[in-house]
Design a protein around this motif. Structure first.
Motif, PDB file in Angstrom:
ATOM      1  N   ALA A 111      18.609 -31.576  -5.896  1.00 14.97           N
ATOM      2  CA  ALA A 111      19.042 -31.195  -7.247  1.00 14.97           C
ATOM      3  C   ALA A 111      19.319 -29.702  -7.337  1.00 14.97           C
ATOM      4  O   ALA A 111      20.238 -29.269  -8.046  1.00 14.97           O
ATOM      5  N   ALA A 112      18.550 -28.900  -6.606  1.00  8.55           N
ATOM      6  CA  ALA A 112      18.684 -27.446  -6.695  1.00  8.55           C
ATOM      7  C   ALA A 112      19.956 -26.927  -6.044  1.00  8.55           C
ATOM      8  O   ALA A 112      20.544 -25.949  -6.515  1.00  8.55           O
ATOM      9  N   ILE A 113      20.404 -27.572  -4.968  1.00 10.96           N
ATOM     10  CA  ILE A 113      21.493 -26.981  -4.181  1.00 10.96           C
ATOM     11  C   ILE A 113      22.815 -27.737  -4.296  1.00 10.96           C
ATOM     12  O   ILE A 113      23.808 -27.331  -3.702  1.00 10.96           O
ATOM     13  N   THR A 114      22.844 -28.822  -5.071  1.00  8.93           N
ATOM     14  CA  THR A 114      24.015 -29.693  -5.084  1.00  8.93           C
ATOM     15  C   THR A 114      24.825 -29.549  -6.359  1.00  8.93           C
ATOM     16  O   THR A 114      24.279 -29.582  -7.472  1.00  8.93           O
ATOM     17  N   SER A 115      26.127 -29.422  -6.194  1.00 14.32           N
ATOM     18  CA  SER A 115      27.065 -29.496  -7.308  1.00 14.32           C
ATOM     19  C   SER A 115      27.797 -30.829  -7.225  1.00 14.32           C
ATOM     20  O   SER A 115      27.958 -31.386  -6.123  1.00 14.32           O
ATOM     21  N   PRO A 116      28.254 -31.382  -8.364  1.00 13.44           N
ATOM     22  CA  PRO A 116      28.973 -32.653  -8.319  1.00 13.44           C
ATOM     23  C   PRO A 116      30.156 -32.593  -7.351  1.00 13.44           C
ATOM     24  O   PRO A 116      30.947 -31.646  -7.375  1.00 13.44           O
ATOM     25  N   GLY A 117      30.236 -33.582  -6.474  1.00 13.01           N
ATOM     26  CA  GLY A 117      31.326 -33.637  -5.516  1.00 13.01           C
ATOM     27  C   GLY A 117      31.031 -32.987  -4.185  1.00 13.01           C
ATOM     28  O   GLY A 117      31.817 -33.130  -3.235  1.00 13.01           O
ATOM     29  N   ASP A 118      29.927 -32.261  -4.058  1.00 15.63           N
ATOM     30  CA  ASP A 118      29.550 -31.714  -2.756  1.00 15.63           C
ATOM     31  C   ASP A 118      29.386 -32.847  -1.756  1.00 15.63           C
ATOM     32  O   ASP A 118      28.924 -33.942  -2.097  1.00 15.63           O
ATOM     33  N   ILE A 119      29.747 -32.565  -0.515  1.00 15.44           N
ATOM     34  CA  ILE A 119      29.612 -33.565   0.543  1.00 15.44           C
ATOM     35  C   ILE A 119      28.372 -33.257   1.366  1.00 15.44           C
ATOM     36  O   ILE A 119      28.188 -32.144   1.851  1.00 15.44           O
ATOM     37  N   ILE A 120      27.528 -34.270   1.519  1.00 11.03           N
ATOM     38  CA  ILE A 120      26.299 -34.153   2.292  1.00 11.03           C
ATOM     39  C   ILE A 120      26.367 -35.145   3.448  1.00 11.03           C
ATOM     40  O   ILE A 120      26.763 -36.301   3.273  1.00 11.03           O
ATOM     41  N   LEU A 121      25.982 -34.692   4.624  1.00 11.41           N
ATOM     42  CA  LEU A 121      25.970 -35.541   5.814  1.00 11.41           C
ATOM     43  C   LEU A 121      24.577 -36.126   5.990  1.00 11.41           C
ATOM     44  O   LEU A 121      23.592 -35.391   6.074  1.00 11.41           O
ATOM     45  N   VAL A 122      24.521 -37.458   6.039  1.00 10.20           N
ATOM     46  CA  VAL A 122      23.230 -38.147   6.090  1.00 10.20           C
ATOM     47  C   VAL A 122      23.245 -39.172   7.214  1.00 10.20           C
ATOM     48  O   VAL A 122      24.208 -39.934   7.340  1.00 10.20           O
ATOM     49  N   PRO A 123      22.190 -39.210   8.037  1.00  7.12           N
ATOM     50  CA  PRO A 123      22.127 -40.240   9.079  1.00  7.12           C
ATOM     51  C   PRO A 123      22.108 -41.629   8.466  1.00  7.12           C
ATOM     52  O   PRO A 123      21.665 -41.828   7.346  1.00  7.12           O
ATOM     53  N   ASN A 124      22.591 -42.591   9.235  1.00  6.97           N
ATOM     54  CA  ASN A 124      22.586 -43.984   8.790  1.00  6.97           C
ATOM     55  C   ASN A 124      22.293 -44.855  10.010  1.00  6.97           C
ATOM     56  O   ASN A 124      23.051 -44.799  10.976  1.00  6.97           O
ATOM     57  N   PRO A 125      21.185 -45.612  10.012  1.00  4.84           N
ATOM     58  CA  PRO A 125      20.231 -45.806   8.923  1.00  4.84           C
ATOM     59  C   PRO A 125      19.298 -44.609   8.748  1.00  4.84           C
ATOM     60  O   PRO A 125      19.096 -43.830   9.675  1.00  4.84           O
ATOM     61  N   SER A 126      18.739 -44.502   7.533  1.00  8.91           N
ATOM     62  CA  SER A 126      17.818 -43.405   7.247  1.00  8.91           C
ATOM     63  C   SER A 126      16.857 -43.823   6.142  1.00  8.91           C
ATOM     64  O   SER A 126      17.089 -44.808   5.435  1.00  8.91           O
ATOM     65  N   TYR A 127      15.794 -43.036   5.988  1.00  9.57           N
ATOM     66  CA  TYR A 127      14.859 -43.240   4.890  1.00  9.57           C
ATOM     67  C   TYR A 127      15.627 -43.077   3.578  1.00  9.57           C
ATOM     68  O   TYR A 127      16.408 -42.125   3.423  1.00  9.57           O
ATOM     69  N   PRO A 128      15.478 -43.980   2.608  1.00 12.13           N
ATOM     70  CA  PRO A 128      16.360 -43.992   1.436  1.00 12.13           C
ATOM     71  C   PRO A 128      16.490 -42.678   0.683  1.00 12.13           C
ATOM     72  O   PRO A 128      17.594 -42.317   0.243  1.00 12.13           O
ATOM     73  N   ILE A 129      15.417 -41.893   0.525  1.00 12.05           N
ATOM     74  CA  ILE A 129      15.521 -40.674  -0.274  1.00 12.05           C
ATOM     75  C   ILE A 129      16.463 -39.667   0.363  1.00 12.05           C
ATOM     76  O   ILE A 129      17.037 -38.818  -0.330  1.00 12.05           O
ATOM     77  N   SER A 175      28.222 -29.371   2.773  1.00  8.66           N
ATOM     78  CA  SER A 175      27.348 -28.241   2.464  1.00  8.66           C
ATOM     79  C   SER A 175      25.977 -28.370   3.116  1.00  8.66           C
ATOM     80  O   SER A 175      25.266 -27.364   3.258  1.00  8.66           O
ATOM     81  N   ALA A 176      25.583 -29.580   3.526  1.00  8.98           N
ATOM     82  CA  ALA A 176      24.270 -29.770   4.139  1.00  8.98           C
ATOM     83  C   ALA A 176      24.266 -31.025   4.996  1.00  8.98           C
ATOM     84  O   ALA A 176      25.061 -31.948   4.787  1.00  8.98           O
ATOM     85  N   VAL A 177      23.351 -31.040   5.969  1.00  7.94           N
ATOM     86  CA  VAL A 177      23.121 -32.225   6.798  1.00  7.94           C
ATOM     87  C   VAL A 177      21.622 -32.501   6.800  1.00  7.94           C
ATOM     88  O   VAL A 177      20.802 -31.582   6.826  1.00  7.94           O
ATOM     89  N   VAL A 178      21.273 -33.774   6.749  1.00  9.67           N
ATOM     90  CA  VAL A 178      19.873 -34.197   6.767  1.00  9.67           C
ATOM     91  C   VAL A 178      19.529 -34.706   8.162  1.00  9.67           C
ATOM     92  O   VAL A 178      20.286 -35.473   8.763  1.00  9.67           O
ATOM     93  N   LEU A 179      18.378 -34.266   8.679  1.00 15.28           N
ATOM     94  CA  LEU A 179      17.856 -34.752   9.946  1.00 15.28           C
ATOM     95  C   LEU A 179      16.449 -35.305   9.716  1.00 15.28           C
ATOM     96  O   LEU A 179      15.736 -34.837   8.832  1.00 15.28           O
ATOM     97  N   ASN A 180      16.058 -36.279  10.535  1.00  9.99           N
ATOM     98  CA  ASN A 180      14.721 -36.869  10.401  1.00  9.99           C
ATOM     99  C   ASN A 180      14.274 -37.377  11.761  1.00  9.99           C
ATOM    100  O   ASN A 180      14.647 -38.459  12.178  1.00  9.99           O
TER     101      ASN A 180
END
Length: 413
Positions: A111-129, A175-180
């Motif tokens: 919520a702090a770093i995201t503006s509407p329409g920003d693209i975030i890279l997320v692994p799939n499959p991943s923890y839902p949050i 703008s960001a990528v999530v790793l786990n």
């Protein structure tokens, strides 16, 4: 007037709901269900941590509002943990903030770093949050498939190819990528060479990294899982989330941390200052005792989960279900046996529950690329795991393929 709100409409139906409903109905009917569905650690929290909580809660001075960013002693304890475990120097004043579990921290940072329409890279499959925290914040997601071989080993080369492709073909630039890693649900692990490659790439393209290491202390084979903050330039772009939930069997206590890049930590701290007053002070004091106190309990938990893993994997091999043995986490990421693959993870999960009395999590609940797997949480004792092995083996003998499985499912409709 619309019956749904915009952000709620972006959330898909809860995939686990059908299995959970069946599980609840079976228990109401008096059936014995062996529950591998939720990653809820079953060992008791170590006694010295509980004792510190009880001692602290007896002091009425601890019953008021706490500090949103975390009490100083806890932040110092986290810095000490990073120093002894990873050799990473952390400033407890500017580079860490206490969170109400890592899940809250991830969602609020989104919520702090995201503006509407920003693209975030997320692994799939991943923890839902990892995905839905950003969806709730208004972002657009681009999924990066998590590849692995038949032995359950992470394919770092494939991931980096997908990362390059995603950045090249995304407008606007991600703008960001999530790793786990170690990963939930796949149990995959990585090494520092992988982290260095990701950090170099993201520094070059000015992409933030959000790393989740909730399972960093639940490992069995090889070297301890690393932290991305061990890479020299990581603090320029990366923040890491850590939780006491699995390490100290404190899931219900809801206590975790975000550590790393000062700009990201400041953004999360500022958002949290408007949303909460921090975790209950006695819980923070007990968490400090966990980090600073004796650590032999962690070895005991590792041994517990390793033994459960070995019993389950060997039992399933005997039943004809070949599941890669996870090197870390409390999960097994199980490919659906080939005769049942066409059913998909939801139908196969319902079948296991109905015919074997074993509840698992459908892989589809972790993303579309998880639909050929189910996640098994090793949160039942050894006796129950052996019983699950027997039940599943009997089910496979009774129901050898997808067609016979469909006939069984029809009987319950």
């Amino acid at each position: 007037m619309s019956s749904e709100f915009h952000r709620v409409k972006r959330l898909p139906p809860y995939v686990f709901a059908e299995v959970n409903a069946m599980k609840a109905a079976a228990r109401r009917a008096g059936e014995d269900i062996i529950d591998f569905g939720m990653g809820n650690p079953d060992p008791a929290t170590p006694q010295h941590i509980v004792d510190k909580l009880v001692e602290t809660v007896r002091n009425p001075r601890t019953h008021g509002y706490s500090m949103s960013r975390g009490i100083p002693g806890l932040r110092k304890a986290l810095a000490a943990y990073y120093d002894r475990r990873f050799g990473v120097d952390i400033d407890p004043e500017t580079e860490t903030v206490v969170t109400i579990g890592s899940k809250e921290g991830l969602a609020n940072l989104a919520a702090a770093i995201t503006s509407p329409g920003d693209i975030i890279l997320v692994p799939n499959p991943s923890y839902p949050i990892h995905a839905f925290g950003f969806i709730i914040a208004g972002a657009a997601l681009r999924h990066i498939p998590i590849g692995h071989d038949d032995q359950g080993t992470f394919n770092a080369e494939s991931f980096m190819e997908q990362l390059h492709r995603a950045v090249k073909h995304s407008v606007p630039k991600p703008s960001a990528v999530v790793l786990n890693f170690p990963a939930n649900p796949t149990a995959l692990t990585v090494d520092l060479n992988f982290y260095k490659e990701v950090v170099d790439f993201c520094c070059e393209h000015e992409i933030y990294i959000l790393s989740d290491i909730a399972y960093s202390e639940i490992y069995f084979d090889g070297n301890p899982p690393p932290s991305i903050l061990q890479i020299p330039r990581a603090k320029e772009i990366a923040v890491e989330f850590y939780s006491l939930s699995k390490t100290y069997s404190m899931a219900g206590w809801r206590i975790g941390f975000a550590t790393g890049n000062k700009k990201l930590i400041n953004a999360l701290t500022r958002i949290k200052s408007y949303l909460d007053y921090g975790a209950f002070t006695p819980i923070q004091v007990a968490a400090t005792a966990a980090l600073n106190g004796p650590q032999d309990c962690i070895d005991e938990f590792r041994t517990l989960y390793r033994d459960r893993r070995d019993i389950f994997i060997e039992g399933m091999q005997s039943a004809g279900w070949n599941i890669p043995s996870p090197a870390a986490t409390m999960f097994a990421w199980a490919p659906i046996p080939e005769p049942f693959a066409e059913l998909g993870s939801l139908e196969f999960s319902k079948l296991l529950l109905q015919e074997a009395g074993v509840a698992v999590a459908p892989g589809l609940g972790f993303g579309e690329y998880g639909d050929r797997h189910v996640r098994i949480a090793l949160v039942e004792n050894k006796h129950r795991i052996r019983q699950a092995n027997r039940n599943i083996k009997q089910f496979f003998q009774k129901c050898p393929d997808a067609n016979s499985a469909r006939e069984l499912l029809k009987k319950t409709v």
